[in-house]
Structures are given as C-alpha cells and as structure tokens.
Design an enzyme around this catalytic site. Structure first.
Site: not given
Ligand code: BG6
Length: 488
Positions: A204, A386
């Site tokens: 990120e 992700e």
């Molecule tokens: C991503 C991050 O972009 O978003 C993760 O790399 C993060 O670390 C994920 O957990 C989802 O976001 P959140 O705030 O729902 O955990």
C-alpha cells in the site's frame, strides 16, 4: 455461460500482514513496531497511538488516516494499562502457524502471502547483525509451506517500521532508512532466496499516512512525498539487488486500488476524477515505468510539496529497479465529483452500488476495470494480492458460520477477474484473498470486521479461545480452486 477456468499455472492463495496476524510481539527477540502502540477502534472511534509528553501528559494522535495529525517531536510512545493493542497478540499465527498453514493447504492454496516483521529481524532497525530467532521463525513458516507445496509470496515491508526508526529519523523522511531497508532486504534474500521467488517491496505504498507506510510524524505533504521518494529508491535498490542475488526472482509492490469513477459526465467531474486517479497512478507509474511522470508537479501542488530532494543516482536506480509485475489490493470502488475534499477516500456515494457495514461499496466489475486499466498502462503482469469482504459473522453454538454473503462477494469478484483474464487477455499471475483466517482489521483494529474463510474465536479485545473453525465459504473456495475456476 462464460468459461471461468483459469490458466493452469494460476496461483491461488491468501494474504496476511504480520501485525494483524502474527502476534508474539515480545517473543523471539522481536523489537517494537510503529503499530504496537496503536489501540483498537471502530468506525465511530478511530484508532490512536498512545504517547506521552515530557511533562507526563498523554496525547493520542489518530492513526491510519490519510490526514494523520502532526505529532510533536518530543512525544514518546508508551503503553497504557487500560488500553488494548491488537498487534500484540493479533490472532497468534506465531504459535499456530502449523495449524493455519494446514487449513490453507486444505483449500488447495498453492501460495501464501505474508509479511515479514522488520523488527523481528532487526529489532531497532539499526543492528549490525540480524536476530537469528526471528530469521528462524520464518524459516519454519516457509518450510511448513513447502510440505504442502505452497510457495511463499513475501511482503518485505507491510505498512510498518521498527519504532526506533520512526522516532530517530522521522521514518522514511530520512534517506538513512533506505540503507537500513536495503540491508534488511538483503538479509531476507540471503536467507530465503532459495525458497522464495515472488517478493513485494512495500504494501500500500500509495496510502501515505501517519505511522503507516511512511512512519512520518508530520502531516505535511512535503515530508510525506519526500518519504515516498525515499521508498521508491529503496524499492528500486532492493529489486536490483534481488535480481542479482536470486536468479528468476520476481518483484512487485502493492498498491491500494479502489477504482475511481466520476460521479457524472460533467467535464469538471471528469477532470477532477482524472486528477484523483493520478494520486494513485503517481506511485504505479514511478515504480512500474521507472521515472517520474509529467504530471508529478501537479500532484505535488495539491500537497504543498516544494521540491523532492534526489541523490545523483536516484533516476538511474528508479529506471534499473522497475517492478516485474504490478500487484494491488481491490476491495471497492470510489466515486468523486468536482469540489469533493482532496484525496477523499470514500468519495461521493455511488447510487448503483450496495455497501458493506463499513460503508465500502461492493463493485465486482470495478476489479475487471482496474486490471484492464493497469495492464493497458504499464504492460506488466498483474497479481491480485488482496481482495475480500469485511463482514460481521454470526457463528452458531459450534462456532460454524454460514457466510453466503462472503461466497457471493468472492464469486462475483473472482468471476470478474476470470473475465479480465479470459476475455480481455490481461495476464494475471494469481489471486491471494485477504485474511483467509480471520485477523485484525487495519483501519479500525477490530476483530468483528472479518474476512476469513476460517473463523477465529476471538473478540475485539482479544478474548476467546482463538480456536479455528472453517466457515461455509471454506469448502466453496476449495471447490473453486479444485476446478481452477470452473466452479465459479
Ligand atoms: C489493505 C491492507 O489494503 O486493506 C491490509 O494491506 C488491510 O493490511 C486491508 O487489512 C483491509 O482493510 P481493513 O481496514 O478492513 O483491515
């Protein structure tokens, strides 16, 4: 029905980050990280860091927000007894990695993306020699993966810094940190290079914010964009070194991609959308094409950046250390209109999309759009590292969760991904869903925002047995992977 079957060497897996998943924060010689001082929170109550001023008064700067607050230079982080710090235990992968890897393998994963905790290897960031116990832990993880023929995809730095580097150097605002990072990366390449082909230099990197990717304690754009430049150079140096040290190694860096739409076709909205989009392209262009784009000064002007200091060799390093593939996270799209707050994550409402309980619009087609857009522009393979849906699960007495909503989300997103691959011919190396085993949320520090295919019995304050129980989506995912997408 369109064929969703994927190429035969497609990589299927899951992704995690150390401070959200691993725990063991004071074990195995691990040093403290920026995230260790971050409390839990919620949508209504933002997470914050706990810090003390020289006169003993406490301050609680907010964290994980784009417009992070300035933190006085003299403020020092402290732990406060009645606060809960989710990174300390996280969900205890540190002690349960064998069980978790077995569960992932049970779905047919052939890749596992995880981040190495920098302060587990170099506790303050500045040691001469790495911490052997820390290196050994990831040896064990990688060897365990090998038992199940899963390959590692290693994130070298996931939104974190050893706390000492934050305090001493204002994080990535200092070029000193480049050298520490390169030494750390070299240590990893030496140790794991024989068993790991795919690496991500940063997570990120486009979400420049306090105590996260940059470790910068000031909210001003000057420091943050300078920090980003230093990270670009660090990444480029690591890529060059990695290519030299590990034949066949492949490097990416991870971008938080929310597809950005204009709210209307009004020219001002369209142009605003272009400018907002460039807030992300800036990072991908520099690292994916190897040079600063023409529009960089225009981006800087929105953040009061006067000048980016560069060393004589930086331009060459950026060019020679370009990424091999482009990886990104995709959860949602954003809609913007002229006059919206600058870099307003969340943007305007899109009337065509439903939202999750955390207000994230659900937009599968946006994923196909995003893959096409990145590939059209950079012409390098894509890796979706992700994706997933944070939801509130309701386990029954046996801790079983019937998560049809998660299956729907994943099915639609994977179908859109398959279309980008099969119809648009976007080369895509693989897909690692976020948090296959439930873990702590980054933005809110909650446990109840769950992404997993495996339920973890733990609440927002870390109470529970931490028992792992496969959800309904576990078997669904297994079937999708078994058929290499055909079951979608
Ligand atoms: C991503 C991050 O972009 O978003 C993760 O790399 C993060 O670390 C994920 O957990 C989802 O976001 P959140 O705030 O729902 O955990």
């Amino acid at each position: 029905m369109l064929n969703k079957k994927l190429p035969k060497d497609f990589m299927w897996g899951g992704a995690t980050a150390d401070f959200q998943y691993e725990g063991g924060f004071n074990e195995g010689g691990r040093g403290l990280l920026s995230h260790d001082y971050e409390t839990n929170g919620s949508i209504e109550h933002p997470r914050h860091h706990t810090m003390k001023m020289p006169d003993g008064s406490l301050i609680n700067p907010r964290s994980s927000f784009i417009d992070a607050e300035d933190v006085p230079d003299e403020a020092m982080p402290i732990f406060i007894d009645d606060q809960y710090y989710p990174s300390h235990q996280a969900v205890d992968f540190f002690h349960r990695y064998k069980e978790d890897i077995k569960l992932m393998a049970g779905m047919g994963f052939n890749v596992f993306r995880f981040s190495i905790c920098w302060s587990r290897i170099f506790p303050t960031g500045e040691e001469e020699k790495p911490n052997e116990e820390g290196l050994k832990f990831y040896d064990d993880v990688i060897d365990e993966l090998a038992k199940y023929k899963m390959q590692p995809l290693i994130t070298i730095c996931h939104d974190e810094l050893p706390m000492e580097l934050v305090l001493k150097y204002n994080g990535w605002a200092s070029r000193k940190v480049i050298d520490y990072y390169v030494k750390y990366a070299e240590t990893l390449f030496e140790r794991y290079g024989d068993r790991c082909k795919y690496w991500l230099t940063f997570n990120e990197i486009n979400a420049i914010r306090g105590f996260g990717p940059t470790g910068v304690r000031k909210s001003n754009g000057q420091d943050r964009y300078q920090a980003a430049h230093n990270m670009f150079v660090a990444s480029a140096k690591a890529v060059q070194l990695g290519h030299k040290m590990m034949k066949d190694s492949q490097f990416g860096a991870m971008y938080a991609m929310s597809e950005i739409y204009p709210a209307t076709c009004k020219p001002e909205d369209m142009f605003f959308h272009l400018q907002e989009h460039r807030e992300n392209w800036y990072f991908i262009d520099i690292m994916g094409r190897g040079y600063y784009p023409n529009y960089a000064p225009e981006v800087w002007s929105h953040h009061n950046v006067k000048n980016i200091e560069m060393a004589p060799n930086d331009k060459k390093d950026l060019m020679d250390g370009q990424l091999d593939f482009i990886s990104f996270s995709y959860y949602r799209s954003n809609t913007v209109k002229d006059g919206d707050k600058w870099f307003n994550v969340g943007g305007s409402t899109n009337p065509y999309l439903k939202e999750t309980p955390w207000g994230w619009p659900v937009d599968p087609l946006g994923l196909r759009y995003c893959m096409n857009e990145i590939y059209d522009r950079i012409q390098k393979p894509i890796f979706i590292v992700e994706n997933g849906m944070g939801a509130i699960d309701q386990p029954d007495d046996n801790l079983y969760v019937c998560d049809d909503y998660r299956i729907d989300y994943l099915k639609e997103h994977l179908s859109a991904m398959a279309d980008a691959i099969n119809i648009d011919h976007v080369p895509c190396l693989g897909y690692t869903m976020w948090g296959p085993i439930d873990l702590v949320s980054l933005s809110t520090g909650e446990m109840k925002k769950r992404y997993g295919l495996v339920y973890v019995d733990m609440d927002d304050l870390g109470n529970g047995t931490l028992k792992r129980v496969p959800k309904k989506s576990y078997n669904w995912m297994k079937r999708v992977i078994e058929t290499n997408g055909l079951a979608l």
